[in-house]
Design a protein around this motif. Sequence first.
Motif, PDB file in Angstrom:
ATOM      1  N   ASN A   1       0.804  -1.222   0.000  1.00 34.97           N
ATOM      2  CA  ASN A   1       0.000   0.000   0.000  1.00 34.97           C
ATOM      3  C   ASN A   1       0.838   1.273   0.000  1.00 34.97           C
ATOM      4  N   SER A   2       1.910   1.300   0.766  1.00 34.73           N
ATOM      5  CA  SER A   2       2.700   2.528   0.869  1.00 34.73           C
ATOM      6  C   SER A   2       3.366   2.909  -0.452  1.00 34.73           C
ATOM      7  N   LEU A   3       3.457   1.966  -1.402  1.00 32.05           N
ATOM      8  CA  LEU A   3       4.038   2.285  -2.703  1.00 32.05           C
ATOM      9  C   LEU A   3       3.117   3.151  -3.559  1.00 32.05           C
ATOM     10  N   GLN A   4       1.834   3.209  -3.202  1.00 36.40           N
ATOM     11  CA  GLN A   4       0.887   3.974  -4.019  1.00 36.40           C
ATOM     12  C   GLN A   4       1.283   5.433  -4.175  1.00 36.40           C
ATOM     13  N   THR A   5       1.939   5.967  -3.188  1.00 35.47           N
ATOM     14  CA  THR A   5       2.315   7.373  -3.241  1.00 35.47           C
ATOM     15  C   THR A   5       3.747   7.572  -3.718  1.00 35.47           C
ATOM     16  N   THR A   6       4.402   6.494  -4.140  1.00 37.02           N
ATOM     17  CA  THR A   6       5.750   6.584  -4.681  1.00 37.02           C
ATOM     18  C   THR A   6       5.650   6.987  -6.151  1.00 37.02           C
ATOM     19  N   ASN A   7       6.272   8.071  -6.505  1.00 40.46           N
ATOM     20  CA  ASN A   7       6.222   8.558  -7.872  1.00 40.46           C
ATOM     21  C   ASN A   7       6.719   7.482  -8.842  1.00 40.46           C
ATOM     22  N   GLY A   8       5.937   7.188  -9.874  1.00 42.89           N
ATOM     23  CA  GLY A   8       6.310   6.214 -10.886  1.00 42.89           C
ATOM     24  C   GLY A   8       5.766   4.820 -10.639  1.00 42.89           C
ATOM     25  N   VAL A   9       5.172   4.567  -9.479  1.00 41.40           N
ATOM     26  CA  VAL A   9       4.647   3.230  -9.166  1.00 41.40           C
ATOM     27  C   VAL A   9       3.141   3.198  -9.399  1.00 41.40           C
ATOM     28  N   ILE A  10       2.700   2.179 -10.108  1.00 42.04           N
ATOM     29  CA  ILE A  10       1.278   1.935 -10.342  1.00 42.04           C
ATOM     30  C   ILE A  10       0.936   0.661  -9.579  1.00 42.04           C
ATOM     31  N   LEU A  11       0.026   0.767  -8.623  1.00 40.03           N
ATOM     32  CA  LEU A  11      -0.362  -0.377  -7.794  1.00 40.03           C
ATOM     33  C   LEU A  11      -1.765  -0.825  -8.186  1.00 40.03           C
ATOM     34  N   LEU A  12      -1.883  -2.058  -8.675  1.00 45.28           N
ATOM     35  CA  LEU A  12      -3.158  -2.638  -9.083  1.00 45.28           C
ATOM     36  C   LEU A  12      -3.295  -4.035  -8.495  1.00 45.28           C
ATOM     37  N   ALA A  13      -4.540  -4.454  -8.328  1.00 46.22           N
ATOM     38  CA  ALA A  13      -4.822  -5.840  -7.935  1.00 46.22           C
ATOM     39  C   ALA A  13      -5.911  -6.373  -8.851  1.00 46.22           C
ATOM     40  N   ILE A  14      -5.841  -7.641  -9.128  1.00 49.92           N
ATOM     41  CA  ILE A  14      -6.866  -8.292  -9.945  1.00 49.92           C
ATOM     42  C   ILE A  14      -7.410  -9.457  -9.145  1.00 49.92           C
ATOM     43  N   ASP A  15      -8.724  -9.461  -8.947  1.00 55.04           N
ATOM     44  CA  ASP A  15      -9.422 -10.546  -8.263  1.00 55.04           C
ATOM     45  C   ASP A  15     -10.149 -11.387  -9.298  1.00 55.04           C
ATOM     46  N   VAL A  16     -10.029 -12.705  -9.169  1.00 57.17           N
ATOM     47  CA  VAL A  16     -10.637 -13.630 -10.121  1.00 57.17           C
ATOM     48  C   VAL A  16     -11.577 -14.571  -9.377  1.00 57.17           C
ATOM     49  N   ASN A  17     -12.746 -14.769  -9.919  1.00 54.14           N
ATOM     50  CA  ASN A  17     -13.735 -15.680  -9.347  1.00 54.14           C
ATOM     51  C   ASN A  17     -13.187 -17.116  -9.359  1.00 54.14           C
ATOM     52  N   ASN A  18     -13.140 -17.747  -8.189  1.00 56.59           N
ATOM     53  CA  ASN A  18     -12.638 -19.126  -8.073  1.00 56.59           C
ATOM     54  C   ASN A  18     -13.324 -20.091  -9.029  1.00 56.59           C
ATOM     55  N   ALA A  19     -14.586 -19.855  -9.335  1.00 51.78           N
ATOM     56  CA  ALA A  19     -15.332 -20.759 -10.221  1.00 51.78           C
ATOM     57  C   ALA A  19     -14.686 -20.854 -11.596  1.00 51.78           C
ATOM     58  N   LEU A  20     -13.923 -19.853 -11.995  1.00 51.31           N
ATOM     59  CA  LEU A  20     -13.255 -19.856 -13.302  1.00 51.31           C
ATOM     60  C   LEU A  20     -11.937 -20.615 -13.296  1.00 51.31           C
ATOM     61  N   LEU A  21     -11.484 -21.000 -12.115  1.00 50.08           N
ATOM     62  CA  LEU A  21     -10.141 -21.559 -11.977  1.00 50.08           C
ATOM     63  C   LEU A  21     -10.136 -23.037 -11.601  1.00 50.08           C
ATOM     64  N   LYS A  22     -11.208 -23.732 -11.938  1.00 52.02           N
ATOM     65  CA  LYS A  22     -11.356 -25.134 -11.531  1.00 52.02           C
ATOM     66  C   LYS A  22     -10.616 -26.118 -12.434  1.00 52.02           C
ATOM     67  N   SER A  23     -10.163 -25.672 -13.583  1.00 55.07           N
ATOM     68  CA  SER A  23      -9.473 -26.568 -14.506  1.00 55.07           C
ATOM     69  C   SER A  23      -8.296 -25.835 -15.138  1.00 55.07           C
TER      70      SER A  23
ATOM     71  N   ARG B   1      -7.752 -25.499 -18.192  1.00 54.56           N
ATOM     72  CA  ARG B   1      -8.305 -24.712 -19.303  1.00 54.56           C
ATOM     73  C   ARG B   1      -8.873 -23.381 -18.798  1.00 54.56           C
ATOM     74  N   GLY B   2      -9.564 -23.427 -17.675  1.00 52.06           N
ATOM     75  CA  GLY B   2     -10.115 -22.206 -17.089  1.00 52.06           C
ATOM     76  C   GLY B   2      -9.021 -21.247 -16.668  1.00 52.06           C
ATOM     77  N   VAL B   3      -7.983 -21.768 -16.045  1.00 51.00           N
ATOM     78  CA  VAL B   3      -6.854 -20.935 -15.621  1.00 51.00           C
ATOM     79  C   VAL B   3      -6.205 -20.282 -16.844  1.00 51.00           C
ATOM     80  N   ALA B   4      -5.999 -21.066 -17.902  1.00 53.15           N
ATOM     81  CA  ALA B   4      -5.375 -20.535 -19.119  1.00 53.15           C
ATOM     82  C   ALA B   4      -6.246 -19.447 -19.750  1.00 53.15           C
ATOM     83  N   ARG B   5      -7.544 -19.645 -19.745  1.00 54.50           N
ATOM     84  CA  ARG B   5      -8.476 -18.659 -20.317  1.00 54.50           C
ATOM     85  C   ARG B   5      -8.386 -17.337 -19.560  1.00 54.50           C
ATOM     86  N   VAL B   6      -8.434 -17.411 -18.248  1.00 54.84           N
ATOM     87  CA  VAL B   6      -8.369 -16.204 -17.425  1.00 54.84           C
ATOM     88  C   VAL B   6      -7.003 -15.530 -17.575  1.00 54.84           C
TER      89      VAL B   6
END
Length: 137
Positions: A89-111, A113-118
């Motif tokens: 979190n503290s990196l958010q205010t560091t000039n030049g740093v872009i802080l992002l998170a990606i949340d993925v629905n577990n239902a898409l990650l059961k195989s 093939r699903g993992v590769a698609r996501v």
Amino acid sequence: NQYVSPYLAAGMGLAKHLVELHGHCIVLSVHSFYPVYKGDVRKTDIDVLFDVAKKQGRRVARKIQQGTALRVHSNKPWSMKDADGGVFNSLQTTNGVILLAIDVNNALLKSPRGVARVAKVIVSGIENELQLLFSNS
């Protein structure tokens, strides 16, 4: 704390080093979530979370959505602020740093093939952002 502190120090050091070398870096965390949590149904497949990096977060979410029929949102139902920005979190205010998170629905990650698609749709969104960053360098 004995496990988090060295991880945090190394990650923050690397991010700052990359900013020194290239002028910027993206710190991206990827997580999965349960589609139903404490009775609440999350009506999203992929959620891009951000706080300070609004422009980049929205752009990544739009680019991911372009590559899939999955339901992609940004900051829905929560944002990076709700998660206290995560470990870096503290990196958010560091000039030049872009802080992002990606949340993925577990239902898409059961195989595999699903993992590769996501993975494919997430990578396309991030590749686009990297191309924009480095074309402006």
